[in-house]
Design an enzyme around this catalytic site. Structure first.
Site, PDB file in Angstrom:
ATOM      1  N   ASP A 154       2.916   6.151  -6.652  1.00  0.00           N
ATOM      2  CA  ASP A 154       3.901   5.404  -6.095  1.00  0.00           C
ATOM      3  C   ASP A 154       5.007   5.881  -6.613  1.00  0.00           C
ATOM      4  O   ASP A 154       6.541   5.722  -5.672  1.00  0.00           O
ATOM      5  CB  ASP A 154       3.701   4.192  -4.448  1.00  0.00           C
ATOM      6  N   HIS A 196      -2.492  -2.357  -9.149  1.00  0.00           N
ATOM      7  CA  HIS A 196      -3.318  -1.743  -8.658  1.00  0.00           C
ATOM      8  C   HIS A 196      -4.724  -2.692  -8.394  1.00  0.00           C
ATOM      9  O   HIS A 196      -4.912  -3.341  -9.467  1.00  0.00           O
ATOM     10  CB  HIS A 196      -3.440  -0.226  -9.116  1.00  0.00           C
ATOM     11  N   HIS A 235       0.940  -1.006  -0.132  1.00  0.00           N
ATOM     12  CA  HIS A 235      -0.238  -0.297   0.237  1.00  0.00           C
ATOM     13  C   HIS A 235       0.749   1.192  -0.035  1.00  0.00           C
ATOM     14  O   HIS A 235       1.425   1.722  -0.717  1.00  0.00           O
ATOM     15  CB  HIS A 235      -0.880   0.173   1.733  1.00  0.00           C
TER      16      HIS A 235
HETATM   17  C1  SDX Z   1      -1.554   2.041  -2.907  1.00  0.00           C
HETATM   18  O1  SDX Z   1      -5.862   1.008  -3.309  1.00  0.00           O
HETATM   19  C2  SDX Z   1      -5.603   1.760  -3.766  1.00  0.00           C
HETATM   20  O2  SDX Z   1      -6.541   2.941  -4.033  1.00  0.00           O
HETATM   21  C3  SDX Z   1      -4.523   1.630  -2.910  1.00  0.00           C
HETATM   22  C4  SDX Z   1      -3.515   3.404  -3.334  1.00  0.00           C
HETATM   23  C5  SDX Z   1      -3.829   4.582  -2.794  1.00  0.00           C
HETATM   24  O3  SDX Z   1      -4.335   6.125  -3.246  1.00  0.00           O
HETATM   25  O4  SDX Z   1      -4.339   4.443  -1.470  1.00  0.00           O
HETATM   26  O5  SDX Z   1      -3.719   3.739  -4.831  1.00  0.00           O
HETATM   27  C6  SDX Z   1      -1.953   3.181  -3.069  1.00  0.00           C
HETATM   28  O6  SDX Z   1      -1.495   1.441  -2.586  1.00  0.00           O
HETATM   29  C7  SDX Z   1      -1.176   1.728  -4.802  1.00  0.00           C
HETATM   30  C8  SDX Z   1      -0.577   0.041  -4.850  1.00  0.00           C
HETATM   31  C9  SDX Z   1       1.328   0.747  -4.273  1.00  0.00           C
HETATM   32  N1  SDX Z   1       1.822  -0.823  -3.834  1.00  0.00           N
HETATM   33  C10 SDX Z   1       2.309  -1.533  -5.075  1.00  0.00           C
HETATM   34  O7  SDX Z   1       2.918  -1.068  -5.820  1.00  0.00           O
HETATM   35  C11 SDX Z   1       3.189  -2.452  -4.700  1.00  0.00           C
HETATM   36  C12 SDX Z   1       3.596  -3.464  -5.651  1.00  0.00           C
HETATM   37  N2  SDX Z   1       1.610  -3.329  -6.174  1.00  0.00           N
HETATM   38  C13 SDX Z   1       1.312  -5.367  -6.183  1.00  0.00           C
HETATM   39  O8  SDX Z   1       1.470  -5.360  -4.497  1.00  0.00           O
HETATM   40  C14 SDX Z   1       0.006  -5.023  -6.724  1.00  0.00           C
HETATM   41  O9  SDX Z   1      -0.069  -4.882  -7.747  1.00  0.00           O
HETATM   42  C15 SDX Z   1      -1.024  -4.752  -5.159  1.00  0.00           C
HETATM   43  C16 SDX Z   1      -0.565  -4.832  -4.011  1.00  0.00           C
HETATM   44  C17 SDX Z   1      -0.856  -3.248  -6.160  1.00  0.00           C
HETATM   45  C18 SDX Z   1      -2.403  -4.803  -6.174  1.00  0.00           C
HETATM   46  O10 SDX Z   1      -2.806  -6.416  -6.200  1.00  0.00           O
HETATM   47  P1  SDX Z   1      -3.627  -7.238  -6.541  1.00  0.00           P
HETATM   48  O11 SDX Z   1      -4.644  -6.335  -6.910  1.00  0.00           O
HETATM   49  O12 SDX Z   1      -4.237  -8.382  -5.501  1.00  0.00           O
HETATM   50  O13 SDX Z   1      -2.971  -8.318  -7.654  1.00  0.00           O
HETATM   51  P2  SDX Z   1      -2.099  -9.550  -8.186  1.00  0.00           P
HETATM   52  O14 SDX Z   1      -1.519  -9.480  -6.627  1.00  0.00           O
HETATM   53  O15 SDX Z   1      -3.650 -10.514  -8.059  1.00  0.00           O
HETATM   54  O16 SDX Z   1      -1.899  -9.261  -8.999  1.00  0.00           O
HETATM   55  C19 SDX Z   1      -2.160 -10.470 -10.241  1.00  0.00           C
HETATM   56  C20 SDX Z   1      -1.025 -10.648 -11.322  1.00  0.00           C
HETATM   57  C21 SDX Z   1      -0.470 -11.521 -10.128  1.00  0.00           C
HETATM   58  O17 SDX Z   1       0.193 -12.458 -10.668  1.00  0.00           O
HETATM   59  P3  SDX Z   1      -0.260 -13.882 -10.880  1.00  0.00           P
HETATM   60  O18 SDX Z   1      -0.658 -14.797  -9.768  1.00  0.00           O
HETATM   61  O19 SDX Z   1      -1.804 -13.686 -11.823  1.00  0.00           O
HETATM   62  O20 SDX Z   1       0.986 -14.571 -12.296  1.00  0.00           O
HETATM   63  O21 SDX Z   1       0.236  -9.689 -11.458  1.00  0.00           O
HETATM   64  C22 SDX Z   1       1.177  -9.893 -10.672  1.00  0.00           C
HETATM   65  C23 SDX Z   1       0.173 -10.990  -9.200  1.00  0.00           C
HETATM   66  O22 SDX Z   1       1.855 -11.517  -9.034  1.00  0.00           O
HETATM   67  N3  SDX Z   1       1.282  -8.521 -10.208  1.00  0.00           N
HETATM   68  C24 SDX Z   1       2.631  -7.472  -9.925  1.00  0.00           C
HETATM   69  C25 SDX Z   1       2.905  -6.565  -8.895  1.00  0.00           C
HETATM   70  N4  SDX Z   1       1.727  -6.643  -8.992  1.00  0.00           N
HETATM   71  C26 SDX Z   1       0.564  -7.455  -9.031  1.00  0.00           C
HETATM   72  N5  SDX Z   1       3.855  -9.084 -10.844  1.00  0.00           N
HETATM   73  C27 SDX Z   1       5.237  -8.120 -10.622  1.00  0.00           C
HETATM   74  N6  SDX Z   1       5.074  -7.058  -9.665  1.00  0.00           N
HETATM   75  C28 SDX Z   1       3.827  -5.921  -9.285  1.00  0.00           C
HETATM   76  N7  SDX Z   1       4.539  -5.299  -9.070  1.00  0.00           N
END
Ligand code: SDX
Length: 432
Positions: free
Chosen positions: A366, A308, A267
């Site tokens: 971010d 996201h 997050h």
């Molecule tokens: C914020 O919710 C909000 O509005 C949050 C926010 C706000 O203003 O409040 O916008 C602020 O928190 C932004 C997000 C910041 N986090 C990051 O940048 C951390 C990296 N991102 C990931 O951890 C992830 O993208 C999330 C947590 C943000 C979202 O995760 P989801 O929606 O649960 O998606 P998922 O984990 O199910 O991913 C789907 C696929 C997976 O691969 P498969 O299992 O299908 O093979 O995408 C992959 C994930 O492994 N994936 C990533 C990735 N994010 C998702 N792979 C590599 N790098 C990434 N960053």
């Protein structure tokens, strides 16, 4: 508000449950599932709340497919170029853009509440010098409940208004105190004659040893970053504030729970993790090797600042911050900022890579913010604190919206239980 009718049928027994979906002003219709447990004894199962509307809200709207973000109906692109963080805080909390008199009164109320109780300042002496500032900020905000508990009636609108002024006014001061504690420098008191961001920069960077003049470019850049981080619908930390607040707890304690939730690297903690990632990659030549680790899912390596839960398109805030980087770095004299150049190349390469395209992974808020915080001289450990300062406006708006709703109920999700069925206790003598 229109409704559509649905019916769920249990095929084996033919039992049915009639349901209605309510439409909002924007976004998907929401199915009211209250009848499911009554008619069919069913719960819905949605770990991570991927498709669950936990509440009704009028504060912020996001369209993840179109990359749309509206604060009380105003597009973030217009807000970012025309407004100020204090005005945005007023808009989010009160629902309308303020008149000049309302803005002046709101700004004055915040300017004159920025000092914190001297005994709160002494809390910082109890932290180790290298305590993470998010831990200090969360703890000190929670302790504000100790100062304002007896005078806080959540159902008194005036008390809620004073709470909003106090927490918005004091969180930069608390952030600055944690920053100075880490640096081993004396705390710099706030000043009423400075605007919100100038005051913050001065509390961060001034010392008793020399005059400090706020760079207006830096103050303006900081104000825009606060605007872009102010609210974002029912994200994890806002949902935490709502759930904690739904028990009727002291609002400072609820905000502190939001700070703690925001800290996580999935997050708000991602902005700090992005800088660590960029420093780990080091040079453009290492990008492909790093991305290979991400795609091989070695040790759960993520491309931080990408992806996201809602945006499956560009996060509009990331686009604005990327453009801002170009301007701010040039005006701050950081034209050849290697971190920014690396971030631009990393984004360019990732966006052409099938792994990220197939998963609709784009830069989020971010990804670039840390580049600007660094250029402003703010250390990586303070990045998520900056996010918390901004998001306090959204947390207050959502807490107020929930508390003022006469239909508010305590949040209490259920579960799919897969543990042991009932069994008899076994005395220890019989277990060996
Ligand atoms: C914020 O919710 C909000 O509005 C949050 C926010 C706000 O203003 O409040 O916008 C602020 O928190 C932004 C997000 C910041 N986090 C990051 O940048 C951390 C990296 N991102 C990931 O951890 C992830 O993208 C999330 C947590 C943000 C979202 O995760 P989801 O929606 O649960 O998606 P998922 O984990 O199910 O991913 C789907 C696929 C997976 O691969 P498969 O299992 O299908 O093979 O995408 C992959 C994930 O492994 N994936 C990533 C990735 N994010 C998702 N792979 C590599 N790098 C990434 N960053």
């Amino acid at each position: 508000m229109t409704t559509k009718k649905y019916e769920l049928v249990e095929l084996d027994s033919g039992r049915k449950s009639a349901m209605e979906a309510r439409s909002g002003t924007l976004g998907p219709d929401c199915l009211n599932i209250a009848g499911l447990s009554k008619d069919l004894g069913l719960f819905t199962f949605d770990p991570g709340f991927m498709a669950t509307a936990a509440c009704e809200s009028r504060v912020t709207f996001i369209d993840g497919d179109e990359g749309v973000l509206l604060y009380r109906g105003y597009p973030i692109e217009q807000i970012a170029t025309k407004s100020s963080f204090i005005e945005v805080a007023y808009l989010l909390i009160h629902g309308e853009l303020p008149t000049s008199q309302q803005l002046e009164q709101f700004d004055h109320a915040i300017r004159y509440h920025t000092m914190i109780n001297e005994s709160l300042l002494r809390f910082f002496n109890g932290f180790h010098h290298d305590a993470h500032p998010m831990a200090m900020v969360s703890a000190v905000i929670a302790s504000m409940a100790a100062f304002y508990h007896d005078s806080m009636d959540n159902h008194n609108p005036r008390h809620r208004e004073i709470f909003a002024h106090r927490i918005l006014a004091k969180i930069p001061t608390i952030a600055a105190a944690s920053f100075k504690h880490n640096r081993g420098q004396p705390f710099i008191y706030p000043r009423n004659d400075l605007d919100y961001c100038s005051n913050m920069l001065r509390m961060f960077f001034a010392t008793p040893a020399a005059e400090y003049e706020v760079d207006p470019v830096a103050a303006q850049a900081l104000d825009l970053l606060l605007i872009l981080h102010a609210d974002h619908e029912q994200n994890a930390s806002t949902s935490t504030v709502r759930l904690a607040g739904s028990t009727g707890t002291n609002p400072y304690a609820a905000i502190s729970s939001g700070v703690s939730a925001l800290w996580g690297p999935a997050h708000g903690g991602a902005n700090e993790a992005v800088l660590a990632m960029l420093e780990e990659i080091g040079t453009v030549d290492n990008i492909q090797k790093f991305l290979a680790r991400v795609k091989d899912k070695q040790g759960n390596t993520k491309l931080m600042g990408f992806g996201h839960r809602v945006y499956k398109n560009f996060d509009p805030r990331a686009k604005i911050i990327r453009e801002m980087c170009h301007k701010v770095l040039a005006r701050l004299g950081h034209t050849d900022n290697p971190l920014f150049e690396l971030a631009l190349r990393l984004e360019e390469i990732a966006l052409k890579d099938e792994y990220f395209i197939a998963r609709k992974l784009y830069p989020n808020v971010d990804f670039y913010s840390g580049v600007i915080y660094s250029a402003l001289g703010i250390p990586r450990s303070m990045f998520t604190v900056m996010f918390a300062i901004a998001r306090t406006a959204g947390w207050v708006a959502h807490w107020q919206e929930m508390i003022a709703d006469p239909a508010m109920k305590i949040g209490r999700p259920r579960q799919l239980y897969t543990g042991p069925v009932q069994r008899e206790y076994v005395d220890i003598e019989k277990r060996d």
